[in-house]
Motif scaffolding. Sequence first.
Motif, PDB file in Angstrom:
ATOM      1  N   ILE A 109       0.824  -1.212   0.000  1.00  0.00           N
ATOM      2  CA  ILE A 109       0.000   0.000   0.000  1.00  0.00           C
ATOM      3  C   ILE A 109       0.857   1.259   0.000  1.00  0.00           C
ATOM      4  CG2 ILE A 109      -1.704   1.324   1.318  1.00  0.00           C
ATOM      5  CD1 ILE A 109      -2.755  -1.432   2.303  1.00  0.00           C
ATOM      6  N   GLY A 110       1.923   1.282   0.758  1.00  0.00           N
ATOM      7  CA  GLY A 110       2.754   2.480   0.869  1.00  0.00           C
ATOM      8  C   GLY A 110       2.148   3.455   1.864  1.00  0.00           C
ATOM      9  N   GLY A 111       2.949   4.316   2.413  1.00  0.00           N
ATOM     10  CA  GLY A 111       2.473   5.277   3.395  1.00  0.00           C
ATOM     11  C   GLY A 111       2.270   4.640   4.761  1.00  0.00           C
ATOM     12  N   LYS A 112       1.819   5.454   5.688  1.00  0.00           N
ATOM     13  CA  LYS A 112       1.567   5.018   7.059  1.00  0.00           C
ATOM     14  C   LYS A 112       0.265   5.635   7.536  1.00  0.00           C
ATOM     15  CE  LYS A 112       6.359   4.583   8.470  1.00  0.00           C
ATOM     16  NZ  LYS A 112       7.347   4.872   9.502  1.00  0.00           N
ATOM     17  N   LEU A 113      -0.390   4.958   8.470  1.00  0.00           N
ATOM     18  CA  LEU A 113      -1.565   5.497   9.136  1.00  0.00           C
ATOM     19  C   LEU A 113      -1.337   5.403  10.636  1.00  0.00           C
ATOM     20  CD1 LEU A 113      -4.582   3.980   7.174  1.00  0.00           C
ATOM     21  CD2 LEU A 113      -3.819   6.344   7.194  1.00  0.00           C
ATOM     22  N   ALA A 114      -1.518   6.517  11.324  1.00  0.00           N
ATOM     23  CA  ALA A 114      -1.360   6.554  12.779  1.00  0.00           C
ATOM     24  C   ALA A 114      -2.569   7.249  13.381  1.00  0.00           C
ATOM     25  CB  ALA A 114      -0.084   7.290  13.157  1.00  0.00           C
ATOM     26  N   VAL A 115      -2.866   6.921  14.625  1.00  0.00           N
ATOM     27  CA  VAL A 115      -4.025   7.462  15.319  1.00  0.00           C
ATOM     28  C   VAL A 115      -3.569   8.150  16.593  1.00  0.00           C
ATOM     29  CG1 VAL A 115      -6.190   6.859  16.460  1.00  0.00           C
ATOM     30  CG2 VAL A 115      -5.466   5.599  14.437  1.00  0.00           C
ATOM     31  N   SER A 116      -4.204   9.267  16.906  1.00  0.00           N
ATOM     32  CA  SER A 116      -3.998   9.911  18.206  1.00  0.00           C
ATOM     33  C   SER A 116      -5.372  10.312  18.710  1.00  0.00           C
ATOM     34  CB  SER A 116      -3.079  11.127  18.088  1.00  0.00           C
ATOM     35  OG  SER A 116      -3.697  12.136  17.322  1.00  0.00           O
TER      36      SER A 116
END
Length: 92
Positions: A71-78
């Motif tokens: 997929i590429g990229g990153k997903l992060a949650v705060s």
Amino acid sequence: MAVYTIPLEPEPQSFTIALGGKEYRLTVRWFDAPEGGWLLDLATIEDEPIIAGTPLVAGCDLLEQYGYLGIGGKLAVSGDVGQPRGRRNSAF
């Protein structure tokens, strides 16, 4: 690297986002249950499912476990500390 902040409400939301130079559709849903919480679905822009039901867990890259999909990229949650559960403004 582009950073997107997405405030969430406890209702289903769907939007498109570019990851690794490709467009995807993200859908987030809140499940108000004892073991519920925020879940993420990722699909192609044509709505072909890629990932379904991934919990939004703060402090990690949500896509790391799906590296084999390319997929590429990153997903992060705060989250906003101090807000009632289910009403936190999470961000990717």
